[in-house]
Write a protein that holds these residues in place. Structure first.
Motif, PDB file in Angstrom:
ATOM      1  N   GLY A 120       2.760   4.075  -0.185  1.00  0.00           N
ATOM      2  CA  GLY A 120       2.676   2.644  -0.477  1.00  0.00           C
ATOM      3  C   GLY A 120       1.270   2.105  -0.352  1.00  0.00           C
ATOM      4  N   THR A 121       0.542   2.560   0.669  1.00  0.00           N
ATOM      5  CA  THR A 121      -0.849   2.119   0.846  1.00  0.00           C
ATOM      6  C   THR A 121      -1.728   2.626  -0.288  1.00  0.00           C
ATOM      7  OG1 THR A 121      -0.647   1.991   3.260  1.00  0.00           O
ATOM      8  CG2 THR A 121      -2.859   2.275   2.368  1.00  0.00           C
ATOM      9  N   VAL A 122      -1.597   3.905  -0.623  1.00  0.00           N
ATOM     10  CA  VAL A 122      -2.421   4.493  -1.687  1.00  0.00           C
ATOM     11  C   VAL A 122      -2.255   3.725  -2.995  1.00  0.00           C
ATOM     12  CG1 VAL A 122      -2.718   6.521  -3.171  1.00  0.00           C
ATOM     13  CG2 VAL A 122      -2.513   6.804  -0.687  1.00  0.00           C
ATOM     14  N   PHE A 123      -1.017   3.504  -3.392  1.00  0.00           N
ATOM     15  CA  PHE A 123      -0.807   2.916  -4.713  1.00  0.00           C
ATOM     16  C   PHE A 123      -0.939   1.396  -4.715  1.00  0.00           C
ATOM     17  CE2 PHE A 123       0.897   7.172  -5.291  1.00  0.00           C
ATOM     18  CZ  PHE A 123       0.268   7.516  -6.476  1.00  0.00           C
ATOM     19  N   THR A 124      -0.753   0.754  -3.572  1.00  0.00           N
ATOM     20  CA  THR A 124      -1.055  -0.676  -3.508  1.00  0.00           C
ATOM     21  C   THR A 124      -2.530  -0.916  -3.815  1.00  0.00           C
ATOM     22  OG1 THR A 124       0.698  -1.200  -1.924  1.00  0.00           O
ATOM     23  CG2 THR A 124      -1.179  -2.690  -2.000  1.00  0.00           C
ATOM     24  N   VAL A 125      -3.397  -0.159  -3.167  1.00  0.00           N
ATOM     25  CA  VAL A 125      -4.833  -0.356  -3.361  1.00  0.00           C
ATOM     26  C   VAL A 125      -5.256   0.130  -4.741  1.00  0.00           C
ATOM     27  CG1 VAL A 125      -7.138   0.191  -2.488  1.00  0.00           C
ATOM     28  CG2 VAL A 125      -5.269  -0.244  -0.883  1.00  0.00           C
ATOM     29  N   GLN A 126      -4.747   1.267  -5.167  1.00  0.00           N
ATOM     30  CA  GLN A 126      -5.150   1.779  -6.485  1.00  0.00           C
ATOM     31  C   GLN A 126      -4.770   0.811  -7.598  1.00  0.00           C
ATOM     32  OE1 GLN A 126      -5.224   6.021  -7.611  1.00  0.00           O
ATOM     33  NE2 GLN A 126      -3.476   5.529  -8.947  1.00  0.00           N
TER      34      GLN A 126
END
Length: 261
Positions: A120-126
């Motif tokens: 969730g963190t990876v794709f939220t920021v990406q």
């Protein structure tokens, strides 16, 4: 005049606890804040709280969704783009923790924790990247559990250690866009999430107990208490605003000295 006047912010996992406190503080400082959460009723109540403290021109906007669901994230950023056209602040706060000592970790708990906390963190920021302005700030919520042994919380702690690593790498990768990335690391803080986690720990009189005590799986802080969500929000404000323009790739601890003393 607020410290975040005319800024647009996203706070994930903002239905309660630390995420809600950050959203409230940002709105009180003049930002328009998008709040995400999986539970509609709790999210709607959170937006009402944000609206009650928002400065003139600031507001809270609810977008229900799960950060581990890429379709939900796509819908979130389409709405932000259509309404605001940009983002100045992203707070990747959504996270969960399940009690599970080695030998009792289930695949379901592993998948849930890693999907929300790490994926969730990876794709939220990406997915936020196309909307992030020059000079914007990204905050990743880690945990003091990543810095010390937390029996029963191995998977959770590992995801939070990974988030700290992401903050370093992304700070380097985004420096040419003048986007700052920092890790915000709370210790034990009074939140519904922590209280729910404590309830899952075995009792001290249980001979199979893995936790150090029945009531507190983490050692007490040198300040003699747990933190408050608004204390974490104050540090988030520093990292989000213009007081920290020379701070990137850092980890700021809000843990009452628990990992340092």
């Amino acid at each position: 005049m607020g410290q975040l006047d005319n800024k647009t912010a996203l706070v994930t996992g903002a239905s309660s606890g630390i995420g809600l406190a950050i959203a409230r503080r940002f709105a009180a400082e003049g930002a328009t804040v998008y709040l995400t959460g999986r539970r509609k009723a709790a999210l709607d109540a959170a937006v009402e709280q944000v609206g009650a403290v928002a400065q003139v021109g600031a507001r809270g906007i609810a977008v229900q969704g799960d950060t581990s669901d890429l379709g939900d994230l796509d819908r979130l950023f389409v709405e932000i783009e259509n309404r605001s056209g940009r983002l100045d602040i992203v707070v990747a706060n959504a996270g969960v923790g399940d009690y599970g000592p080695l030998g009792a970790i289930t695949e379901e708990e592993y998948e849930r924790t890693t999907a929300i906390n790490f994926k969730g963190t990876v794709f939220t920021v990406q997915k936020a990247l196309p909307l992030l302005t020059a000079g914007s700030s990204v905050l990743l919520l880690s945990s003091s559990s990543a810095l010390r042994a937390a029996p029963g919380l191995g998977v959770y702690a590992a995801t939070k250690a990974a988030i700290r690593s992401l903050a370093r790498t992304w700070a380097a990768e985004l420096a040419d866009r003048r986007i700052r990335v920092n890790a915000l690391t709370p210790g034990p803080v009074e939140t519904p999430g922590l209280n729910g986690l404590l309830a899952a720990f075995p009792h001290a009189d249980d001979p199979t107990a893995v936790a150090p005590t029945a009531a507190e799986p983490t050692p007490p802080t040198p300040l003699g208490r747990r933190g408050r969500p608004d204390e974490v929000a104050a540090t988030a404000l520093y990292l989000a605003g213009d007081q920290s323009t020379f701070t990137t790739g850092a980890e700021l601890l809000v843990d009452g000295g628990a990992t340092q003393l």
